[in-house]
Design an enzyme around this catalytic site. Structure first.
Site, PDB file in Angstrom:
ATOM      1  N   SER A 146       0.825  -1.170  -0.095  1.00  0.00           N
ATOM      2  CA  SER A 146       0.234  -0.045   0.026  1.00  0.00           C
ATOM      3  C   SER A 146       1.096   1.298  -0.129  1.00  0.00           C
ATOM      4  O   SER A 146       1.745   1.474   0.857  1.00  0.00           O
ATOM      5  CB  SER A 146      -0.924  -0.043   1.134  1.00  0.00           C
ATOM      6  OG  SER A 146      -1.597   1.122   1.358  1.00  0.00           O
ATOM      7  N   CYS A 169     -11.032   1.982  20.448  1.00  0.00           N
ATOM      8  CA  CYS A 169     -12.038   2.812  21.668  1.00  0.00           C
ATOM      9  C   CYS A 169     -12.773   3.833  20.945  1.00  0.00           C
ATOM     10  O   CYS A 169     -12.505   4.835  20.967  1.00  0.00           O
ATOM     11  CB  CYS A 169     -10.969   3.287  22.624  1.00  0.00           C
ATOM     12  SG  CYS A 169     -11.780   4.168  23.815  1.00  0.00           S
TER      13      CYS A 169
HETATM   14  C1  PLP Z   1      -0.409  -4.988   7.858  1.00  0.00           C
HETATM   15  C2  PLP Z   1      -1.571  -4.169   7.264  1.00  0.00           C
HETATM   16  N1  PLP Z   1      -2.388  -4.624   6.387  1.00  0.00           N
HETATM   17  C3  PLP Z   1      -3.252  -3.958   5.577  1.00  0.00           C
HETATM   18  C4  PLP Z   1      -3.390  -2.511   5.998  1.00  0.00           C
HETATM   19  C5  PLP Z   1      -4.361  -1.922   5.035  1.00  0.00           C
HETATM   20  O1  PLP Z   1      -4.169  -0.959   4.239  1.00  0.00           O
HETATM   21  P1  PLP Z   1      -4.803  -0.222   3.650  1.00  0.00           P
HETATM   22  O2  PLP Z   1      -4.877   1.071   4.550  1.00  0.00           O
HETATM   23  O3  PLP Z   1      -3.846   0.441   2.235  1.00  0.00           O
HETATM   24  O4  PLP Z   1      -5.974  -0.617   2.909  1.00  0.00           O
HETATM   25  C6  PLP Z   1      -2.856  -1.949   6.920  1.00  0.00           C
HETATM   26  C7  PLP Z   1      -2.999  -0.432   7.365  1.00  0.00           C
HETATM   27  O5  PLP Z   1      -2.739  -0.122   8.277  1.00  0.00           O
HETATM   28  C8  PLP Z   1      -1.650  -2.702   7.563  1.00  0.00           C
HETATM   29  O6  PLP Z   1      -0.934  -1.922   8.511  1.00  0.00           O
END
Ligand code: PLP
Length: 391
Positions: free
Chosen positions: A204, A330
């Protein structure tokens, strides 16, 4: 202490690098064509997208055709798990999935949905007290009908890294598709899919100084997926919808910068992180590091504090200008402890006392000094308040 604003929540998101923004700008206005159009406007956009795909493929050490652009990490996780599971089952390969209790909800809830609504079976592997799974426990969970294992690269709450290249020896031996959520690892750890031995990998852009709302899924050639969103045949039929040209260009630029500046970024992150860890553990009594001491993201520090409510601590820190986060949700006034910390063996009260601090390219020694002092003061103040209420 003079108040200052200190952003220590880079695992939540990072600011878009101005160089990334600059690379994206033309694709909002001058070069606005739809990459699927046959005319010159479309071809211009298509060229930009394919150049970006090649740039990213070079970093992942894969073919450009193995990259599917998505809207972010959550969509990539959904596409990998649901898309792969559905095809594998239809091909008669089985319906058993393996995952861990330290996954992001984008993985956990996708697996759970497949179990609840589509008749799949899942095994949640045990993790040790720092959140790692072992190749032995992965191997012992493998069954004849296992089709997919999804194991996070770097956990978002505790920063612990999974030993992917050891785990992938098992998935390869048993011919199981291996997906990793590399959303937190992107920009910091190697993304070389051959070294890691993974078949699918989610990223991402907003976690590595790229824009929000754009991500990708690496899908090894030979792995069939059904799209999680059906429609046009964009992205070789694996993800329908007009491609986000500025986002894709921005993500490629951000990834390119992250790996061309890798050595200096990682040196900076780990210096800041270690100053934070040493400072907090030495200045705040009854504070503990959560996650692995060394097998952790260079930017990531996470703690639990005896007798402290993590959400109250966050509010105190916010008043002091410090942006941090905790593992517990929370939103209702009745905080739920983080499932990740419970899986590591922490009791409910300790799991509710967590604090995550994640540094970035602009974090300074002065920021860390200020954060360490503020945290120590806030923790002591909250404990005093607790004992006043109790006596
Ligand atoms: C380990 C992990 N996977 C997936 C995501 C989701 O990513 P996105 O915000 O691009 O949908 C996050 C976002 O915090 C993450 O930390």
């Amino acid at each position: 202490m003079i108040k200052r604003n200190v952003y220590l929540d880079h695992s939540a998101t990072t600011p878009t690098d101005p160089r990334v923004l600059e690379a994206m700008m033309p694709y909002f206005s001058e070069q606005y064509g739809n990459a699927s159009s046959v005319h010159s406007y479309g071809r211009q956009a298509e060229r930009a997208i394919e150049d970006a795909r090649q740039t990213i493929a070079n970093i992942l050490n894969c073919q450009p055709t193995e990259i599917v652009f998505t809207s972010g990490g959550s969509e990539s996780d959904n596409l990998a798990i649901r898309g792969c599971a559905m095809v594998a089952r239809a091909a008669g390969k089985g319906n058993h999935l393996i995952t861990t209790p330290v996954e992001h909800p984008a993985v956990t809830r996708t697996v759970q949905q497949l179990v609840d609504y589509s008749g799949f079976i899942s095994t949640i592997l045990p993790v040790d007290e720092v959140g790692q799974v072992t190749p032995e426990s992965l191997e012992s969970a493998v069954r004849d009908d296992t089709i997919l294992a999804s194991i996070v690269y770097a956990n978002n709450e505790i920063g612990t890294l999974s030993p992917l290249s050891q785990l992938s020896l098992i998935t390869r031996q048993y011919r199981i598709a291996f997906h990793t959520d590399a959303v937190q690892a992107g920009g910091q750890m190697t993304l070389n899919v051959e070294e890691l031995g993974v078949d699918m990998l989610s990223l991402s852009a907003h976690k590595f100084y790229g824009p929000k709302g754009i991500g990708l899924l690496y899908v090894r050639d030979g792995i069939d997926l059904i799209p999680s969103q059906s429609g046009g045949s964009h992205e070789r039929g694996r993800r329908a919808g007009t491609q986000n040209t500025p986002g894709i260009v921005g993500m490629a630029k951000a990834l390119e910068l992250a790996y061309s500046e890798h050595a200096s970024r990682i040196a900076h992150f780990s210096t800041m992180r270690d100053q934070l860890i040493d400072g907090i553990l030495s200045s705040t009594s009854h504070s503990h590091l959560s996650g692995h001491l060394t097998d952790r993201l260079p930017s990531h520090a996470s703690f639990v504090f005896d007798g402290v409510d993590g959400n109250k601590l966050l509010m105190h820190l916010d008043m002091k200008g410090i942006a941090a986060s905790s593992g517990s949700a929370c939103k209702t006034g009745n905080p739920e402890p983080s499932g990740v910390l419970l899986a590591l063996g922490y009791d409910r009260e300790t799991a509710l006392s967590s604090l995550r601090l994640t540094v970035g390219t602009h974090t300074t020694h002065e920021d860390i000094d200020y954060a360490v002092k503020s945290i120590s003061e806030s923790v002591e103040a909250l404990r005093k308040l607790n004992s006043t209420v109790l006596h």
